[in-house]
Design an enzyme around this catalytic site. Structure first.
Site, PDB file in Angstrom:
ATOM      1  CB  SER A  41       0.086   3.910  -6.472  1.00 10.65           C
ATOM      2  OG  SER A  41       0.437   2.800  -7.242  1.00 10.65           O
ATOM      3  NE  ARG A  45       1.112   3.936  -1.617  1.00  8.03           N
ATOM      4  CZ  ARG A  45       1.053   2.913  -2.479  1.00  8.03           C
ATOM      5  NH1 ARG A  45       0.045   2.818  -3.345  1.00  8.03           N
ATOM      6  NH2 ARG A  45       1.991   1.966  -2.477  1.00  8.03           N
ATOM      7  N   GLY A 112      -4.759  -6.210  -5.978  1.00  6.65           N
ATOM      8  CA  GLY A 112      -3.710  -6.619  -5.046  1.00  6.65           C
ATOM      9  C   GLY A 112      -3.303  -5.475  -4.133  1.00  6.65           C
ATOM     10  NE  ARG A 140      -1.634 -10.243  -7.855  1.00  4.90           N
ATOM     11  CZ  ARG A 140      -1.620  -8.935  -8.012  1.00  4.90           C
ATOM     12  NH1 ARG A 140      -2.742  -8.291  -8.268  1.00  4.90           N
ATOM     13  NH2 ARG A 140      -0.495  -8.272  -7.913  1.00  4.90           N
ATOM     14  CB  SER A 184       6.686  -5.831  -2.899  1.00  5.62           C
ATOM     15  OG  SER A 184       5.314  -5.523  -2.686  1.00  5.62           O
ATOM     16  CG  ASP A 336       2.206  -1.948 -12.428  1.00  7.29           C
ATOM     17  OD1 ASP A 336       2.398  -3.145 -12.114  1.00  7.29           O
ATOM     18  OD2 ASP A 336       1.791  -1.091 -11.627  1.00  7.29           O
ATOM     19  NE  ARG A 367       0.199  -7.294 -15.453  1.00  6.46           N
ATOM     20  CZ  ARG A 367      -0.020  -6.258 -14.645  1.00  6.46           C
ATOM     21  NH1 ARG A 367       0.997  -5.577 -14.147  1.00  6.46           N
ATOM     22  NH2 ARG A 367      -1.248  -5.898 -14.341  1.00  6.46           N
TER      23      ARG A 367
HETATM   24  C1  S3P Z   1       1.740  -0.887  -6.319  1.00  9.21           C
HETATM   25  C2  S3P Z   1       2.911  -1.603  -6.265  1.00  9.21           C
HETATM   26  C3  S3P Z   1       3.319  -2.560  -7.314  1.00  9.21           C
HETATM   27  C4  S3P Z   1       2.519  -2.393  -8.604  1.00  9.21           C
HETATM   28  C5  S3P Z   1       1.056  -2.212  -8.340  1.00  9.21           C
HETATM   29  C6  S3P Z   1       0.809  -0.985  -7.458  1.00  9.21           C
HETATM   30  C7  S3P Z   1       1.421   0.033  -5.214  1.00  9.21           C
HETATM   31  O1  S3P Z   1       3.100  -3.859  -6.812  1.00  9.21           O
HETATM   32  O2  S3P Z   1       2.700  -3.501  -9.449  1.00  9.21           O
HETATM   33  O3  S3P Z   1       0.340  -2.042  -9.547  1.00  9.21           O
HETATM   34  O4  S3P Z   1       0.507   0.875  -5.377  1.00  9.21           O
HETATM   35  O5  S3P Z   1       2.074  -0.048  -4.176  1.00  9.21           O
HETATM   36  P1  S3P Z   1       4.196  -4.638  -5.911  1.00  9.21           P
HETATM   37  O6  S3P Z   1       4.351  -3.936  -4.637  1.00  9.21           O
HETATM   38  O7  S3P Z   1       3.635  -6.020  -5.739  1.00  9.21           O
HETATM   39  O8  S3P Z   1       5.438  -4.649  -6.760  1.00  9.21           O
END
Ligand code: S3P
Length: 457
Positions: A41, A45, A112, A140, A184, A336, A367
């Protein structure tokens, strides 16, 4: 996946040709001290904010996994080159509003996070971008992000809500106040990133705390972000027309990758491992709290702050586990880690009930279904109903099953961990996707004593 243009100094993108099955075998005790690669994550960023900042950003410890490499390629395609120089990744930022029209479609592979956050990055620019991804990513939901971004002024060709899609940003983005309908961090982050370029204050309201790396890193790069608690919710406000400056970023170890090693050490008899320098931001540690509640011998040592994030060394020793209950409100802090927890729960004694799992169904795979099927294939009794999973642990697992991974890295790694402690080997049908988040998974596991074999890999 289309052939990729090579960036000078950058690692080659991973391509997935044929499935690579693998079996995990019952292993002797796992021992050692080790590090896991950088947090996924935070890595995404750092590249994105580096691209939106003016000047040079230097990133240490960036995760060099396929998802993040795709983000590095995306910012490069948008005119902010990201490349590796020795141990450090450098991004030459263009400033908010300074990104350029790419030459062709941008491929986000399996990610994603890369896709959704980049929608926010692209939004305040007068550019048109086609976004594509693999079969998993193309299923997705993107509407959850496109909805608020459209309110701000983003245009979406053909009004699609799944990849492939083409979006058109605008330098005249309008600020919004938006209450998240789902917990999210990706959605929250996309809106805040777009808000950087809007004319005024953009506010996101979240009822359940999700990972806050975007807020922390935005402040680190010089943006004005305020967080206020009101009526049981957090109101996060970003001031638009922002100017960010290139910065130094250090990425701590990924707790979601460490989770596989921690789980393995908990269930393989006689194990004792320490993982150094792991991110322990409280918005990410629900898995570790849950393991401790189940009787797991998991200790956070030498807690400290590095690069604006809390970090610790994690020591784990094999222990007798008992079933437990994971409350729905904990879900965002371990979203996760549920497949891994479900496997650990199978080795515990008694039932483990996990509530509030709706978001688990829209990850790299469904999942909830994939985990339940993997447990059943290995002789574990479990029930998935609605947003709840109950695993009936018997202290031991028969194993011997073949697990369908559905292009999902975390399903593959979770069930390989199962095989290290089950009576018969556990085989997963594909390991190629592990490279999207944790390419060193097998070698680090082998380094502490895990045994793999067969399955053709
Ligand atoms: C993430 C947020 C989560 C997580 C993903 C990483 C992020 O997803 O499952 O692996 O880096 O912001 P969601 O925002 O869809 O919950």
């Amino acid at each position: 996946m289309p052939a990729a243009r090579r960036m000078p100094g950058a690692i080659a993108p991973v391509t997935h040709a044929d499935p690579a099955p693998l079996a995990a075998l019952s292993s002797r005790s796992l021992k050692g001290r080790l590090r896991v690669p950088g947090d996924k994550s935070i890595s995404h960023r750092a590249l994105m904010l580096g691209a939106l900042a003016a000047g040079r950003t230097r990133i240490r410890g960036l995760l060099e996994a396929e998802d993040v490499v795709n983000t590095a390629r995306a910012v490069t395609a948008l005119g902010a080159p990201a490349r590796k120089d020795g141990d450090v990744w450098e991004v030459l930022g263009r400033g908010v509003g300074g990104l350029a029209q790419p030459d062709g479609p941008i491929d986000f592979g399996n990610s994603g996070t890369g896709t959704r956050l980049m929608m926010g990055v692209i939004a305040p620019h007068d550019i048109t971008v086609s976004m594509v991804g693999d079969a998993s990513l193309s299923k997705r939901p993107m509407g959850r992000v496109l909805g608020p971004l459209k309110q701000m002024g983003l245009e979406v060709e053909g009004d699609r809500d799944r990849l492939p899609l083409t979006i058109r940003g605008t330098s005249r983005l309008v600020p919004i106040t938006y209450a998240l309908p789902v917990p999210s961090a990706q959605l929250k982050s996309a809106i805040l990133l777009a808000g950087l370029g809007a004319a005024g204050e953009t506010t996101v309201i979240e009822r359940e705390a999700t990972r806050d790396h975007t807020e922390r890193m935005l402040r680190h790069f010089g943006a004005e972000v305020t967080t206020v608690q009101r009526d049981g919710a957090t109101h996060i406000t970003i001031t638009g027309d922002a100017e960010l400056e290139g910065r130094e970023v250090t990425v701590p170890g990924d707790p979601s990758s460490a989770a596989f090693l921690v789980a393995a050490a908990l269930i393989v008899p006689g194990s004792d491992i320490t993982i150094q320098g792991v991110l322990v931001n409280p918005t990410r540690t629900g898995f570790y709290t849950t393991l401790q509640e189940m009787g797991g011998d998991v200790t956070l040592l030498d807690q400290r702050e590095e690069g604006g994030e809390p970090v610790a060394d994690i020591r784990v020793r094999c222990a007798e586990l008992s079933g437990g209950a994971v409350p729905a409100e904990r879900a965002p802090s371990m979203i996760d880690e549920y497949p891994m927890l479900a496997v650990v729960a199978a080795f515990a004694r008694g039932a483990t009930r996990m509530d509030g799992l709706a978001e688990l169904k829209v990850k790299e795979s469904d999942r909830l279904a994939a985990t339940a099927a993997g447990l059943a294939a290995n002789g574990v009794r479990a029930e998935a109903a609605g947003d709840t999973l109950v695993v009936h642990g018997e202290g031991r697992v028969t194993g011997g099953g073949l697990v369908a991974t559905h292009l999902d890295h975390r399903i593959a790694m979770s069930f390989l961990v199962m095989g290290l402690a089950s009576a018969a080997p556990v085989t997963v049908d594909d390991t190629a996707m592990i490279a999207t988040s944790f390419p060193e998974f097998r070698s680090l596991m082998e380094q502490i004593g895990a045994q793999f074999g067969g399955g053709g890999a």
